[in-house]
Design an enzyme around this catalytic site. Structure first.
Site, PDB file in Angstrom:
ATOM      1  N   TRP A 319       0.829  -1.208   0.000  1.00  0.00           N
ATOM      2  CA  TRP A 319       0.000   0.000   0.000  1.00  0.00           C
ATOM      3  C   TRP A 319       0.862   1.256   0.000  1.00  0.00           C
ATOM      4  O   TRP A 319       0.509   2.268  -0.617  1.00  0.00           O
ATOM      5  CB  TRP A 319      -0.910  -0.006   1.226  1.00  0.00           C
ATOM      6  N   HIS A 320       2.023   1.198   0.645  1.00  0.00           N
ATOM      7  CA  HIS A 320       2.876   2.378   0.728  1.00  0.00           C
ATOM      8  C   HIS A 320       3.515   2.734  -0.607  1.00  0.00           C
ATOM      9  O   HIS A 320       3.787   3.911  -0.856  1.00  0.00           O
ATOM     10  CB  HIS A 320       3.978   2.166   1.774  1.00  0.00           C
ATOM     11  N   GLY A 321       3.774   1.752  -1.435  1.00  0.00           N
ATOM     12  CA  GLY A 321       4.425   2.080  -2.696  1.00  0.00           C
ATOM     13  C   GLY A 321       4.464   0.909  -3.640  1.00  0.00           C
ATOM     14  O   GLY A 321       4.462  -0.259  -3.221  1.00  0.00           O
TER      15      GLY A 321
END
Length: 456
Positions: A319-321
């Site tokens: 989700w972060h990257g």
């Protein structure tokens, strides 16, 4: 239009506060609609291209909720969530999955790169929380204007904190509480967050960003350089992101809204579980309630719990990257949390000081994966930490700033704790005014940098 920019601080914010006060005084029933319009104006000023996308996603998800209320058909909510995740995948992960497919199968797929809408990861999670909580009976139905504020409220639309529907809807429906103490708390939190970002986050970043760039270009940092890059990024990320959160909480207070706490001195944690109870708290709770528990949580035995932890954190990393380094970072935390479960079940204990040291070292080492653009860069930094690098590049003047920042992060009060202790005190108001003036001078010199989490 970042919070740490002069157009926001000297133009948008004063005008918005003045018009909001006028709206509350003359037309209090229009307050929610005004907050929605203000939030769209803020988002459009930052990036006008994606205002239609934000507006359409708000309208479609709200209509899905209304359709479910009238028909009781769960597939309507499922379709809306699939669409939300599909849009997130299209904008954020299309190139990532195409590259992954190419690497695994050897197929040469065309790489498509789309501009990433600001805050799409955050407002996608907000949509999912509303639809799931609506089905679970934990969320009240909202009007379209209320839902627009819930999704797009400008202090938190870019990088959180994540808000549950039940945390906001009551505040939107109640008369705005007029309190001088609340306004003072909001201004002090905004100033504290700006100071953390401008003086500590940006100050540390200016010292370590060249080190990471050199490592990414094929450099082989020695131990001192790799240590500076590793510890410096851990501190930079904390002060940058927690500074943003303090600003978001302070700005919301100025408009009569209380947002949830997102950081509680995470580098003071004595275990990895304790760390995730203190770091990005609203995301941790979201992952727990919408991934970890549906995966089985702790209800189906230890093997299932360990798998649920691993999958939850690996997906949280993704989700972060859109990169395997983010997945590896999340997976490392999932493994660490699993080992912590086994350690506790075995009845083993560490002295608090040893637990603190082990947690801090692990978190800093894991941040290398989070910061590195690829595994080669991460490996270069890890080799340097093992003393296998040869290139010196660290700056001695970095360490006094890092020592002060670490002392504040570990020993000092959080901004929220400090503000609660200082309100109302005359000298605190004077100190806030002086600090804000110093920040404006620094920002005016174009020394400010973009928020790290704005890119996620």
């Amino acid at each position: 239009m970042p919070f740490n920019s002069l157009p926001f601080l000297l133009l948008f914010l004063p005008v918005a506060l003045g018009l909001h006060a006028l709206c509350v005084a003359r037309r209090p029933g229009w307050r929610v609609a005004w907050l929605a319009g203000l939030s769209f104006a803020f988002y459009g000023w930052w990036d006008l291209r994606f205002v239609p996308l934000l507006a359409a996603s708000i309208a479609l998800n709200w209509l899905a909720g209304e359709a479910w209320r009238r028909s009781g058909r769960g597939d309507v909510l499922t379709a809306a969530i699939v669409l939300d995740l599909g849009l997130l995948g299209l904008y954020k992960y299309l190139g990532f999955f195409a590259g992954l497919t190419d690497a695994v199968t050897g197929a040469s797929l065309p790489l498509v790169s789309l501009a990433l809408p600001l805050g799409i990861s955050f407002f996608t999670f907000q949509h999912i929380a509303y639809l799931v909580d609506l089905r679970r009976g934990k969320a009240e139905p909202m009007t379209l204007a209320e839902y627009a504020v819930y999704i797009a409220f400008f202090p938190r639309v870019i990088a959180g904190p994540l808000v549950r529907p039940s945390e906001l809807v009551g505040q939107l429906r109640a008369p705005e509480p007029s309190s001088a103490d609340r306004a003072a708390s909001g201004l002090m939190l905004l100033t504290a967050g700006l100071a953390k970002k401008v003086f500590l986050g940006d100050g540390l970043g200016s010292s370590i960003d060249p080190l990471w760039a050199a490592a990414a270009a094929g450099g082989r940092p020695d131990f001192a350089t790799a240590l500076q890059a590793t510890v410096g990024y851990a501190l930079q990320l904390y002060f940058d992101f927690s500074g943003y959160t303090d600003m978001a909480l302070g700005l919301a207070l100025l408009f009569g809204i209380v947002l949830p706490e997102n950081f509680r001195a995470p580098y003071r944690a004595a275990s990895i579980q304790d760390f995730w109870r203190r770091w990005h708290i609203t995301l941790s709770l979201f992952l727990r309630d919408y991934l970890y528990i549906p995966f089985g949580g702790s209800r189906h035995g230890v093997p299932r719990q360990l798998l649920a932890l691993f999958l939850t954190m690996a997906l949280g990393g993704l989700w972060h990257g859109a990169g395997l380094t983010f997945v590896a970072w999340g997976a490392a935390h999932g493994i660490a949390l699993g080992l912590h479960v086994l350690w506790r079940r075995a009845g083993l204990r560490l002295p608090e000081a040893a637990g603190f040291l082990a947690t801090f070292v692990f978190v800093c080492l894991a941040w290398v994966l989070f910061r590195a653009p690829d595994f080669a860069t991460a490996l270069s930094v890890y080799r340097g930490l093992l003393g296998l690098g040869t290139e010196a590049g660290g700056a001695p003047e970095f360490w006094p700033l890092a020592a002060g920042a670490a002392a504040l992060a570990i020993l000092g009060p959080t901004a929220r704790e400090a503000v609660e202790r200082l309100i109302p005190r005359g000298w605190a108001a004077a100190a806030t005014a002086l600090l804000l003036a110093a920040i404006l001078l620094q920002v005016g010199n174009d020394a400010n940098q973009a928020f790290i989490y704005a890119r996620f």
